[in-house]
Design a protein around this motif. Structure first.
Motif, short mmCIF file in Angstrom:
data_model
loop_
_atom_site.label_atom_id
_atom_site.label_comp_id
_atom_site.label_asym_id
_atom_site.label_seq_id
_atom_site.Cartn_x
_atom_site.Cartn_y
_atom_site.Cartn_z
N ALA A 20 1.07 -1.29 0.04
CA ALA A 20 0.09 0.00 0.00
C ALA A 20 0.97 1.11 0.13
O ALA A 20 0.69 2.29 -0.79
CB ALA A 20 -0.94 0.00 1.23
N TRP A 24 0.48 3.40 -3.00
CA TRP A 24 0.08 5.11 -2.73
C TRP A 24 0.97 6.19 -3.13
O TRP A 24 0.24 7.18 -3.62
CB TRP A 24 -0.47 5.02 -1.22
CG TRP A 24 -1.90 4.55 -1.17
CD1 TRP A 24 -2.39 3.21 -1.66
CD2 TRP A 24 -3.05 4.82 -0.29
NE1 TRP A 24 -3.54 3.02 -1.03
CE2 TRP A 24 -4.14 3.96 -0.56
CE3 TRP A 24 -3.10 6.10 0.33
CZ2 TRP A 24 -5.17 4.00 0.29
CZ3 TRP A 24 -4.34 6.56 0.91
CH2 TRP A 24 -5.35 5.27 0.81
N TYR A 45 -3.76 1.48 7.25
CA TYR A 45 -2.77 0.06 7.00
C TYR A 45 -1.89 -0.19 8.10
O TYR A 45 -0.93 -0.89 7.84
CB TYR A 45 -2.05 0.45 5.60
CG TYR A 45 -2.88 0.45 4.58
CD1 TYR A 45 -3.19 -0.80 3.82
CD2 TYR A 45 -3.48 1.68 4.02
CE1 TYR A 45 -4.06 -0.96 2.89
CE2 TYR A 45 -4.42 1.48 3.02
CZ TYR A 45 -4.65 0.59 2.32
OH TYR A 45 -5.53 0.22 1.14
N THR A 73 -6.54 -6.80 -2.81
CA THR A 73 -7.79 -6.30 -3.05
C THR A 73 -8.45 -6.76 -1.34
O THR A 73 -7.95 -7.61 -0.79
CB THR A 73 -8.67 -6.99 -3.97
OG1 THR A 73 -9.64 -6.41 -4.02
CG2 THR A 73 -8.77 -8.34 -4.14
N HIS A 86 -13.35 -2.67 -0.77
CA HIS A 86 -13.01 -1.74 0.15
C HIS A 86 -11.57 -1.06 -0.73
O HIS A 86 -11.18 -0.04 -0.43
CB HIS A 86 -12.50 -2.19 1.43
CG HIS A 86 -13.89 -2.54 2.23
ND1 HIS A 86 -14.37 -1.71 2.92
CD2 HIS A 86 -14.62 -3.78 2.38
CE1 HIS A 86 -15.45 -2.27 3.62
NE2 HIS A 86 -15.60 -3.46 3.14
N LYS A 87 -10.99 -2.38 -1.29
CA LYS A 87 -9.52 -1.85 -1.78
C LYS A 87 -9.45 -2.77 -3.12
O LYS A 87 -9.70 -3.94 -3.05
CB LYS A 87 -8.57 -2.52 -0.76
CG LYS A 87 -8.57 -1.58 0.57
CD LYS A 87 -7.80 -2.17 1.78
CE LYS A 87 -7.69 -1.63 3.09
NZ LYS A 87 -9.22 -0.97 3.54
N TYR A 89 -5.99 -2.51 -5.35
CA TYR A 89 -4.68 -1.74 -5.71
C TYR A 89 -3.55 -2.72 -6.45
O TYR A 89 -3.41 -3.74 -5.92
CB TYR A 89 -4.12 -1.30 -4.48
CG TYR A 89 -4.80 -0.20 -3.79
CD1 TYR A 89 -5.13 0.75 -4.20
CD2 TYR A 89 -5.51 -0.56 -2.51
CE1 TYR A 89 -5.85 1.84 -3.74
CE2 TYR A 89 -6.21 0.41 -2.06
CZ TYR A 89 -6.53 1.62 -2.74
OH TYR A 89 -7.44 2.30 -1.99
N ASP A 126 -14.32 5.67 -4.97
CA ASP A 126 -13.16 6.37 -5.54
C ASP A 126 -12.94 7.58 -5.56
O ASP A 126 -14.15 8.35 -5.72
CB ASP A 126 -13.35 5.38 -7.02
CG ASP A 126 -11.79 5.52 -7.66
OD1 ASP A 126 -10.84 6.08 -7.02
OD2 ASP A 126 -11.47 4.78 -8.55
#
Length: 169
Positions: A20, A24, A45, A73, A86-87, A89, A126
């Motif tokens: 992450a 990010w 995180y 994810t 929720h995620k 990436y 998003d």
């Protein structure tokens, strides 16, 4: 292309945090400040935060392709039998590889939809300035349901679209 999802166990959550941070700081710096990125990474995180997310029903998965982890994810099921992503990436070097669309298909295959309960949906949020991801979600059948501003503390907000897709089994 063969993408698979491998469930993350609690002892592997620190690997999610490392991914992450890398993803990010590369990707989100285009539209949110580095200060907000650091704040959100610490908030969402940390090991304690992720353990709480798991206790509250989130399931984390590594996204694997060609025997390598390409991202992660997470999703959960709500009381109405609908799902929330929720995620999702993926390492930015793999963004144009169609991995994301396969991840959506994999997540949908994990969803236990009961057709007798009527329509079922998967929802996600998003950032409204994340045009690449918004277009990706449009291509994968999501529509903007509403606009929301989520207060995440310390004067920071997530300014998001809530996107929804009907799931058919």
């Amino acid at each position: 292309m063969q993408v698979s999802l491998r469930k993350v166990n609690d002892s592997e959550l620190s690997e999610i945090a490392v991914m992450a941070e890398r993803i990010w700081k590369i990707y989100y710096s285009e539209f949110i400040s580095m200060e907000q990125i650091v704040y959100m990474l610490n908030k969402f995180y940390s090991n304690d935060s992720m353990l709480d997310q798991v206790k509250n029903g989130q399931r984390f998965y590594f996204i694997e392709h060609e025997n390598q982890v390409k991202g992660f994810t997470s999703m959960s099921k709500n009381e109405e039998g609908n799902y929330f992503i929720h995620k999702l990436y993926i390492d930015p070097v793999h963004h144009a590889s169609k991995i994301g669309s396969e991840v959506i298909a994999c997540l949908e295959s994990l969803m236990n939809i009961d057709p007798s309960k009527g329509e079922s949906f998967v929802t996600l949020t998003d950032n409204r300035e994340n045009y690449k991801a918004i277009n990706f979600y449009f291509k994968n059948g999501f529509k903007i349901d509403k606009v929301e501003n989520f207060d995440i503390g310390e004067g920071y907000f997530m300014t998001d679209f809530v996107m929804k897709k009907q799931i058919k089994k």
